[in-house]
Design a protein around this motif. Structure first.
Motif, short mmCIF file in Angstrom:
data_model
loop_
_atom_site.label_atom_id
_atom_site.label_comp_id
_atom_site.label_asym_id
_atom_site.label_seq_id
_atom_site.Cartn_x
_atom_site.Cartn_y
_atom_site.Cartn_z
N VAL A 38 -4.83 14.01 -48.29
CA VAL A 38 -3.93 13.64 -49.17
C VAL A 38 -2.38 13.81 -49.04
O VAL A 38 -2.22 15.11 -48.85
CB VAL A 38 -4.39 14.03 -50.68
N THR A 39 -1.37 13.02 -49.09
CA THR A 39 -0.13 13.17 -48.72
C THR A 39 0.82 12.60 -49.77
O THR A 39 0.46 11.72 -50.30
CB THR A 39 0.28 12.74 -47.39
N ALA A 40 1.96 12.77 -50.01
CA ALA A 40 2.85 12.62 -50.90
C ALA A 40 3.74 11.46 -49.97
O ALA A 40 3.92 11.76 -48.89
CB ALA A 40 3.94 13.65 -51.33
N VAL B 111 -0.11 9.29 -52.05
CA VAL B 111 0.38 9.20 -53.71
C VAL B 111 1.72 9.07 -53.59
O VAL B 111 2.72 9.69 -53.26
CB VAL B 111 -0.05 10.85 -54.22
N ILE C 129 -1.90 16.96 -55.50
CA ILE C 129 -2.43 17.28 -54.23
C ILE C 129 -3.02 18.58 -54.34
O ILE C 129 -3.86 18.81 -53.76
CB ILE C 129 -1.36 17.17 -53.28
N GLU C 130 -2.14 19.77 -54.80
CA GLU C 130 -2.66 21.05 -54.62
C GLU C 130 -4.21 21.31 -55.73
O GLU C 130 -4.96 21.82 -55.11
CB GLU C 130 -1.78 22.02 -55.64
#
Length: 345
Positions: free
Chosen positions: A189-191, A163, A175-176
């Motif tokens: 899912v990762t930043a 993301v 994501i949370e």
């Protein structure tokens, strides 16, 4: 007058799963619904935003989506798009249902995007086909970004997601939220990047080098199998030169000829498809400078019906690029599916 059914946001979501919405859209397009028959959307000024009216008709049902668009609402913790869908009998033109509109939009838009991505993936030539666990890169961290991740899992349950956003706190909140949902808690899912909090997107030509994460965004763009753009940007959010040779890019976040999420370099490199050629010509800023009037007349891009019917050729070594602005027929198809699901014997 017979009773008018009301569908809350929770009921819309319960009855209109992404798989149901995608199947309904595909069926309508295969059965002859042409995006080119859709009328233009109607905009009017509203306090702190604008009104949007989207009428559509079919043999059985007709309807109009009445929305408000408030660009500043997300900064206030409120939804940008709010409204209602009014469904009518095409036979009598009597109103038969009212549906909560923002939830319908939140499901319809990613369902349309993933319909396009599904068929672009299926039409990939040998040597360009996606593996079982594609790398999906999402630009944006709002409602549409979250819903596009959920919709992508219908066809790509083993995908991993990155993301990209301008605000780290919004990416973290997205994501949370996905991690707290049992349906998506298992999804990686990762930043990506650091979210530079600048006017330029990290990874775009203007934003390159604007933060420590800019390089990693560029790397993620180059490595992604699928890139989904859900921003409200008025300028390109990535460098089109970096997109992988056989990647699929879908831009769905903006409308208006003065707003765009991709640059001309990507459009020139790619095999291009749109929701509808008429709506693309009227409203799609992603194509405004790459397609002049002569190009629209002589070699217009394929539309969504072409994709679903397999009337589209992908070229090995070229990205596939789909772009849409949202069309009235899509809401009618999805609203009809919701109504039929409740009233079906």
């Amino acid at each position: 007058m017979p009773g008018i059914e009301f569908f809350s946001a929770a009921e819309v979501r319960e009855l209109l799963g992404f798989d149901v919405a995608i199947d309904a859209l595909e069926t309508a397009l295969r059965d002859g619904l042409s995006p080119e028959d859709d009328g233009p959307r109607l905009f009017a000024d509203a306090p702190n935003g604008e009104f949007l009216l989207m009428p559509a008709q079919s043999a059985t049902f007709s309807g109009v989506k009445a929305l408000t668009i408030a660009p500043q609402n997300p900064e206030r913790g409120l939804e940008k798009i709010q409204g209602l869908y009014l469904l009518y009998s095409s036979d009598t033109l009597a109103p038969i249902a009212v549906l909560e509109g923002s939830c319908l939009t939140a499901i319809r838009t990613p369902a349309v995007t993933l319909t396009a991505i599904r068929h672009l993936a299926r039409l990939a030539p040998e040597g360009a086909r996606l593996g079982s666990n594609p790398r999906v890169l999402v630009f944006g961290a709002g409602t549409q970004a979250i819903e596009h991740v959920r919709a992508a899992l219908v066809d790509f349950p083993d995908a991993s997601f990155g993301v990209v956003g301008r605000r780290p706190e919004r990416v973290a909140a997205m994501i949370e939220a996905l991690g707290a949902d049992p349906a998506t808690a298992h999804v990686p899912v990762t930043a990506v990047g650091d979210g530079a909090n600048t006017d330029a997107w990290p990874g775009s030509v203007d934003g390159a080098g604007s933060g420590d994460g800019a390089g990693s965004v560029d790397e993620a763009v180059a490595a992604a199998d699928i890139i989904i753009l859900t921003t409200t940007s008025t300028t390109p959010v990535l460098d089109g030169r970096l997109v992988g040779a056989n990647a699929i890019v879908a831009a769905t976040g903006t409308h208006g000829l003065d707003a765009r999420e991709v640059d001309d370099e990507l459009v020139r490199r790619a095999d291009v498809a749109v929701e509808g050629r008429g709506s693309g010509r009227r409203e799609n800023g992603n194509l405004a400078s790459a397609y002049d009037d002569a190009a629209w007349e002589s070699s217009p891009p394929a539309n969504l019906q072409d994709l679903v019917r397999g009337n589209f050729t992908r070229t090995l070594g070229r990205p596939a690029f789909y772009t849409g602005v949202g069309m009235s027929w899509e809401d009618l198809v999805c609203a009809s599916a919701v109504y039929s699901a409740r009233t079906r014997p």
